[in-house]
Scaffold this motif. Structure first.
Motif, PDB file in Angstrom:
ATOM      1  N   SER A   1      64.042  -5.399 -31.570  1.00 10.45           N
ATOM      2  CA  SER A   1      63.794  -5.654 -30.093  1.00 10.45           C
ATOM      3  C   SER A   1      63.257  -7.400 -29.721  1.00 10.45           C
ATOM      4  O   SER A   1      63.767  -7.833 -28.763  1.00 10.45           O
ATOM      5  CB  SER A   1      62.736  -4.656 -29.353  1.00 10.45           C
ATOM      6  OG  SER A   1      61.639  -4.631 -30.218  1.00 10.45           O
ATOM      7  N   PHE A   2      62.549  -7.714 -30.730  1.00  4.74           N
ATOM      8  CA  PHE A   2      62.400  -9.293 -30.560  1.00  4.74           C
ATOM      9  C   PHE A   2      63.743  -9.952 -30.870  1.00  4.74           C
ATOM     10  O   PHE A   2      64.091 -10.808 -30.319  1.00  4.74           O
ATOM     11  CB  PHE A   2      61.294  -9.651 -31.743  1.00  4.74           C
ATOM     12  CG  PHE A   2      60.961 -10.987 -31.902  1.00  4.74           C
ATOM     13  CD1 PHE A   2      60.657 -11.856 -30.911  1.00  4.74           C
ATOM     14  CD2 PHE A   2      61.818 -11.835 -32.883  1.00  4.74           C
ATOM     15  CE1 PHE A   2      60.558 -13.205 -30.796  1.00  4.74           C
ATOM     16  CE2 PHE A   2      61.472 -13.165 -32.808  1.00  4.74           C
ATOM     17  CZ  PHE A   2      60.721 -13.779 -31.872  1.00  4.74           C
TER      18      PHE A   2
ATOM     19  N   GLU B   1      66.584  -9.023 -30.095  1.00  3.17           N
ATOM     20  CA  GLU B   1      67.211  -8.864 -28.990  1.00  3.17           C
ATOM     21  C   GLU B   1      66.963  -9.891 -27.789  1.00  3.17           C
ATOM     22  O   GLU B   1      67.465 -10.351 -27.300  1.00  3.17           O
ATOM     23  CB  GLU B   1      67.400  -7.456 -28.332  1.00  3.17           C
ATOM     24  CG  GLU B   1      68.100  -7.137 -27.159  1.00  3.17           C
ATOM     25  CD  GLU B   1      68.022  -5.629 -26.839  1.00  3.17           C
ATOM     26  OE1 GLU B   1      67.283  -4.977 -27.144  1.00  3.17           O
ATOM     27  OE2 GLU B   1      69.150  -5.290 -25.989  1.00  3.17           O
ATOM     28  N   LYS B   2      65.474 -10.075 -27.778  1.00  8.59           N
ATOM     29  CA  LYS B   2      65.075 -10.900 -26.912  1.00  8.59           C
ATOM     30  C   LYS B   2      65.458 -12.364 -27.240  1.00  8.59           C
ATOM     31  O   LYS B   2      65.689 -13.281 -26.213  1.00  8.59           O
ATOM     32  CB  LYS B   2      63.402 -10.813 -26.941  1.00  8.59           C
ATOM     33  CG  LYS B   2      62.779 -11.162 -25.831  1.00  8.59           C
ATOM     34  CD  LYS B   2      61.120 -11.016 -25.802  1.00  8.59           C
ATOM     35  CE  LYS B   2      60.349 -11.546 -24.819  1.00  8.59           C
ATOM     36  NZ  LYS B   2      58.929 -11.222 -24.930  1.00  8.59           N
ATOM     37  N   ALA B   3      65.340 -12.836 -28.432  1.00  8.92           N
ATOM     38  CA  ALA B   3      65.656 -13.955 -28.787  1.00  8.92           C
ATOM     39  C   ALA B   3      67.042 -14.618 -28.836  1.00  8.92           C
ATOM     40  O   ALA B   3      67.759 -15.529 -28.477  1.00  8.92           O
ATOM     41  CB  ALA B   3      64.995 -14.283 -30.182  1.00  8.92           C
ATOM     42  N   THR B   4      67.851 -13.566 -29.221  1.00  5.94           N
ATOM     43  CA  THR B   4      69.321 -13.748 -29.345  1.00  5.94           C
ATOM     44  C   THR B   4      70.368 -13.176 -28.637  1.00  5.94           C
ATOM     45  O   THR B   4      71.435 -13.340 -28.458  1.00  5.94           O
ATOM     46  CB  THR B   4      69.779 -13.232 -31.041  1.00  5.94           C
ATOM     47  OG1 THR B   4      69.681 -11.965 -31.017  1.00  5.94           O
ATOM     48  CG2 THR B   4      68.981 -13.939 -32.087  1.00  5.94           C
ATOM     49  N   GLY B   5      69.868 -11.810 -27.836  1.00 11.84           N
ATOM     50  CA  GLY B   5      70.715 -11.430 -26.996  1.00 11.84           C
ATOM     51  C   GLY B   5      71.307  -9.920 -27.625  1.00 11.84           C
ATOM     52  O   GLY B   5      71.807  -8.923 -27.173  1.00 11.84           O
TER      53      GLY B   5
ATOM     54  N   ARG C   1      70.772  -6.892 -30.925  1.00  9.57           N
ATOM     55  CA  ARG C   1      69.775  -6.288 -31.835  1.00  9.57           C
ATOM     56  C   ARG C   1      70.419  -6.582 -33.275  1.00  9.57           C
ATOM     57  O   ARG C   1      69.561  -6.878 -34.211  1.00  9.57           O
ATOM     58  CB  ARG C   1      69.809  -4.795 -31.685  1.00  9.57           C
ATOM     59  CG  ARG C   1      69.015  -4.279 -30.490  1.00  9.57           C
ATOM     60  CD  ARG C   1      69.402  -2.867 -30.218  1.00  9.57           C
ATOM     61  NE  ARG C   1      68.505  -2.017 -31.175  1.00  9.57           N
ATOM     62  CZ  ARG C   1      69.092  -1.394 -32.307  1.00  9.57           C
ATOM     63  NH1 ARG C   1      70.541  -1.573 -32.291  1.00  9.57           N
ATOM     64  NH2 ARG C   1      68.629  -0.720 -32.978  1.00  9.57           N
TER      65      ARG C   1
ATOM     66  N   HIS D   1      73.968 -11.193 -34.775  1.00  9.25           N
ATOM     67  CA  HIS D   1      73.417 -11.972 -33.483  1.00  9.25           C
ATOM     68  C   HIS D   1      74.496 -13.311 -33.322  1.00  9.25           C
ATOM     69  O   HIS D   1      74.311 -13.499 -32.370  1.00  9.25           O
ATOM     70  CB  HIS D   1      72.187 -12.451 -34.041  1.00  9.25           C
ATOM     71  CG  HIS D   1      71.329 -11.420 -34.592  1.00  9.25           C
ATOM     72  ND1 HIS D   1      70.542 -10.355 -33.822  1.00  9.25           N
ATOM     73  CD2 HIS D   1      70.881 -11.105 -35.806  1.00  9.25           C
ATOM     74  CE1 HIS D   1      69.788  -9.683 -34.381  1.00  9.25           C
ATOM     75  NE2 HIS D   1      70.065 -10.043 -35.894  1.00  9.25           N
TER      76      HIS D   1
ATOM     77  N   PRO E   1      62.583 -17.481 -27.013  1.00  8.67           N
ATOM     78  CA  PRO E   1      62.208 -17.215 -25.778  1.00  8.67           C
ATOM     79  C   PRO E   1      60.796 -17.564 -25.331  1.00  8.67           C
ATOM     80  O   PRO E   1      60.023 -17.855 -26.399  1.00  8.67           O
ATOM     81  CB  PRO E   1      62.552 -15.790 -25.558  1.00  8.67           C
ATOM     82  CG  PRO E   1      62.340 -15.353 -26.908  1.00  8.67           C
ATOM     83  CD  PRO E   1      62.818 -16.516 -27.833  1.00  8.67           C
TER      84      PRO E   1
ATOM     85  N   TRP F   1      57.012 -16.352 -27.279  1.00 11.67           N
ATOM     86  CA  TRP F   1      57.720 -15.723 -28.521  1.00 11.67           C
ATOM     87  C   TRP F   1      56.406 -15.407 -29.672  1.00 11.67           C
ATOM     88  O   TRP F   1      56.379 -14.888 -30.288  1.00 11.67           O
ATOM     89  CB  TRP F   1      58.809 -16.703 -29.104  1.00 11.67           C
ATOM     90  CG  TRP F   1      58.474 -18.026 -29.662  1.00 11.67           C
ATOM     91  CD1 TRP F   1      58.404 -19.181 -28.822  1.00 11.67           C
ATOM     92  CD2 TRP F   1      57.773 -18.405 -30.710  1.00 11.67           C
ATOM     93  NE1 TRP F   1      57.818 -20.200 -29.443  1.00 11.67           N
ATOM     94  CE2 TRP F   1      57.727 -19.828 -30.609  1.00 11.67           C
ATOM     95  CE3 TRP F   1      57.539 -17.858 -31.937  1.00 11.67           C
ATOM     96  CZ2 TRP F   1      57.101 -20.660 -31.749  1.00 11.67           C
ATOM     97  CZ3 TRP F   1      57.122 -18.737 -32.988  1.00 11.67           C
ATOM     98  CH2 TRP F   1      56.763 -20.063 -32.942  1.00 11.67           C
TER      99      TRP F   1
ATOM    100  N   ASP G   1      54.717 -12.215 -29.138  1.00 10.52           N
ATOM    101  CA  ASP G   1      55.637 -11.209 -29.731  1.00 10.52           C
ATOM    102  C   ASP G   1      55.679 -11.078 -31.423  1.00 10.52           C
ATOM    103  O   ASP G   1      55.548  -9.951 -32.075  1.00 10.52           O
ATOM    104  CB  ASP G   1      57.382 -11.291 -29.408  1.00 10.52           C
ATOM    105  CG  ASP G   1      57.422 -11.506 -27.816  1.00 10.52           C
ATOM    106  OD1 ASP G   1      56.506 -10.540 -27.186  1.00 10.52           O
ATOM    107  OD2 ASP G   1      58.176 -11.877 -27.336  1.00 10.52           O
TER     108      ASP G   1
END
Lengths: 168, 441
Positions: B190-191, B193-197, B199, B202, B215, B218, B221
């Protein structure tokens, strides 16, 4: 050659050309005839692991830059040897002609090349003389042709437009 | 040439395990797991000679649909009762020609292709491809990009090893480990996903840097991840290492000697578990691994338990590296400011026609790479991941070969399986950790 790790001059004496540093990487060009001999000498000099072996098909890129004295051929076998003790890599490049794509196997020196040579045979059709299990590895055994050759077409799925005729 | 003639010319025989009297003696030795090295005597890891009659053995298939084979790995074994006499891995069920596909995609698109090879450590695949492309281009990437890459790949190593512990637990009937492992992996994903968009897969590490900056927030996280994981790893350590069933099933099972591991080109946890301290992050540092402090974990016996212990402790070491990445993360650009490789920032596209054209050119035509060839290697969770790239000066690689660690490590299965029970085979296959997407490519 001693086991302290070959220096540049000793490496150069082994190959047809001097040892070339391409971007900090050492490259040796050897002929097919001396391939086993050079690989054996390098193994004795401390390159105890064969990290990688692959083939390249230069059909569409004939004018590549090669050092003098090396005749470009269609196929090339590229072997990456690794010395764990000296933290050093050396790359062997062997020219293999299209008419007779056969090289001796490295299996007896580096048993780890078994899968890699099978892969090179499967995808490029370069044969390895003396390989104990000379079969296809990734493609089915009744596959025709060698798919990574440059004259082997890339399969395409036709794009279906609205007006296109339906499947027959 | 008719199809039959071509088939006769290109096919060199059957891939499957054949009857003993139909097999080449050297191939038989490989399948039995004994190999004669250039110097020295016959290496016989099992050292078990079971007396058997010709009609008492049985050849069976394990896979390609066996749950413990981690995908579509098929292993043919000759059994005498429950003892494995010889075995042969048969692969290719997931072959999709990704090396051929790579020759049809530009360098910009290339990372999206290689990221699908080893689907448990996609960022390592992107990294090795990007490093090879950058070596051919001769560009330097800014320090922040280097450290972001290190942070992300180390987090990826943790998620890959945690997932390995989960599947290994499931293979050895510790289903609670399976649930815990997936829980921890999800935290890291999930991190991502937050950083790269995304799961997985990437396309975050690209030639020239990374796709986007980290992001906001970060640090929190990442710190919450590296503060949670070590405590949980201690729990797993207690749960598995302290468990007699797990120890009995792994200790002394599937032993490989360092000489044999080196001869068979095995790398990663298999080689380290046999006692060879070979880690490319330490031996041939790439990125900024020479600036961080970590230990190379080495085993002593080379059995399944050692391979488990190496991976378990590598999670702790990776947490150490991630902490240092957070501390030392420099400010600055996250991609090289090279107009040839890097698209203009998004804000510029709205106001400048040239920037729009430039952006369009990079994402449609890509960029040309000078002719040459290069081999780069990094330490993926499974071993040495290499990329041999040949450029003919166009915008697409002329040849892209990935040296997949799982593909090479699979060769060690026959010596590991030999003389063991079929139940041990499940533990051994799991401990080699093959990812079939990478094996077959």
């Amino acid at each position: 050659m001693t086991a302290v790790g070959a220096n540049a001059a000793e490496l150069a004496a082994l190959s047809e050309t001097s040892s070339i540093r391409a971007g900090g990487q050492e490259v040796l060009h050897v002929t097919r005839e001396r391939y086993l001999e050079v690989a054996g000498a390098l193994r004795g000099a401390g390159f105890e692991m064969c990290a990688d072996l692959c083939a390249v098909d230069y059909l569409r890129h004939p004018g590549r830059r090669l050092p003098e004295g090396v005749t470009p051929e269609r196929f090339e076998i590229v072997v990456n040897l690794l010395s764990l003790e000296h933290h050093r890599r050396v790359r062997l490049r062997v020219q293999v002609p299209d008419a007779d794509p056969v090289v001796p196997t490295l299996f007896n020196l580096y048993p780890g090349t078994e899968n890699m040579e099978r892969e090179a045979f499967d995808l490029y059709g370069v044969c390895f003389e003396g390989h104990p299990d000379h079969t296809r590895i990734l493609m089915p055994e009744d596959w025709e042709g060698h798919p990574l050759r440059k004259d082997y077409s890339v399969g395409r799925v036709p794009v279906q437009f609205k007006q296109a005729p339906g499947p027959r | 040439m008719t199809g039959e003639e071509l088939k006769a010319e290109t096919s060199e025989g059957l891939q499957e395990l054949q009857e003993r009297d139909e097999t080449d003696p050297v191939a038989l030795a490989i399948e039995e797991g004994s190999l004669r090295l250039p110097e020295g005597p016959l290496l016989d890891p099992g050292d078990i000679d079971v007396e058997f009659g010709e009609d008492e053995t049985m050849i069976i298939n394990m896979g390609p649909q066996h749950p413990s084979t981690h995908g579509v790995l098929r292993i043919m074994m000759e059994l005498e009762g429950e003892t494995v006499l010889r075995s042969k891995p048969i692969i290719g069920y997931l072959h999709t020609g990704m090396e051929k596909t790579g020759e049809e995609l530009t360098y910009v698109q290339g990372a999206t292709n290689v990221t699908r090879m080893d689907y448990l450590s996609p960022l390592h695949n992107e990294l090795v491809f990007s490093l090879a492309t950058e070596a051919l281009l001769g560009i330097e990437i800014p320090p922040r990009a280097t450290w972001v890459r290190m942070l992300m790949t180390e987090l990826n190593r943790i998620s890959s090893h945690v997932l390995w512990m989960a599947t290994n637990g499931m293979d050895l009937a510790s289903t609670s480990m399976m649930i815990y492992g997936f829980r921890d992996r999800e935290m890291i994903l999930s991190f991502f996903e937050k950083a790269t968009g995304l799961r997985m897969n990437h396309d975050y590490i690209r030639p020239g840097g990374v796709a986007a900056d980290l992001p906001d927030g970060w640090e929190d996280d990442v710190m919450s991840i590296v503060e949670t994981i070590p405590g949980r790893v201690d729990e797993y350590d207690e749960m598995l290492t302290g468990q007699p069933i797990f120890k009995h099933r792994t200790e002394g099972v599937g032993i490989i000697s360092p000489e044999l591991a080196i001869a068979m080109s095995a790398t990663g946890p298999i080689l380290r578990a046999s006692g060879v301290a070979w880690d490319l992050r330490r031996a041939m540092p790439y990125l900024a691994y020479d600036e961080v402090d970590f230990d190379v974990i080495v085993g002593t016996v080379g059995d399944t338990f050692d391979r488990y212990a190496v991976r378990l402790n590598e999670i702790r070491e990776s947490c150490k590296i991630v902490r240092q990445c957070v501390e030392k993360m420099p400010l600055g650009d996250y991609r090289a400011q090279d107009k040839k490789v890097t698209p203009p920032p998004r804000a510029r596209i709205d106001e400048s026609m040239e920037a729009l054209i430039h952006h369009f050119k990079i994402f449609t035509r890509g960029f040309e790479v000078p002719p040459g060839e290069v081999y780069t290697a990094i330490e993926s969770p499974r071993g040495e991941l290499g990329c041999y790239l040949v450029s003919d000066g166009s915008n697409k690689p002329y040849r892209m070969h990935i040296r997949a660690p799982s593909f090479v490590n699979l060769q060690t299965l026959p010596p590991l399986l030999r003389g063991g029970l079929i139940a041990d085979a499940v533990a051994v296959i799991s401990s080699v950790d093959p990812v079939m997407g990478e094996v077959d490519r």
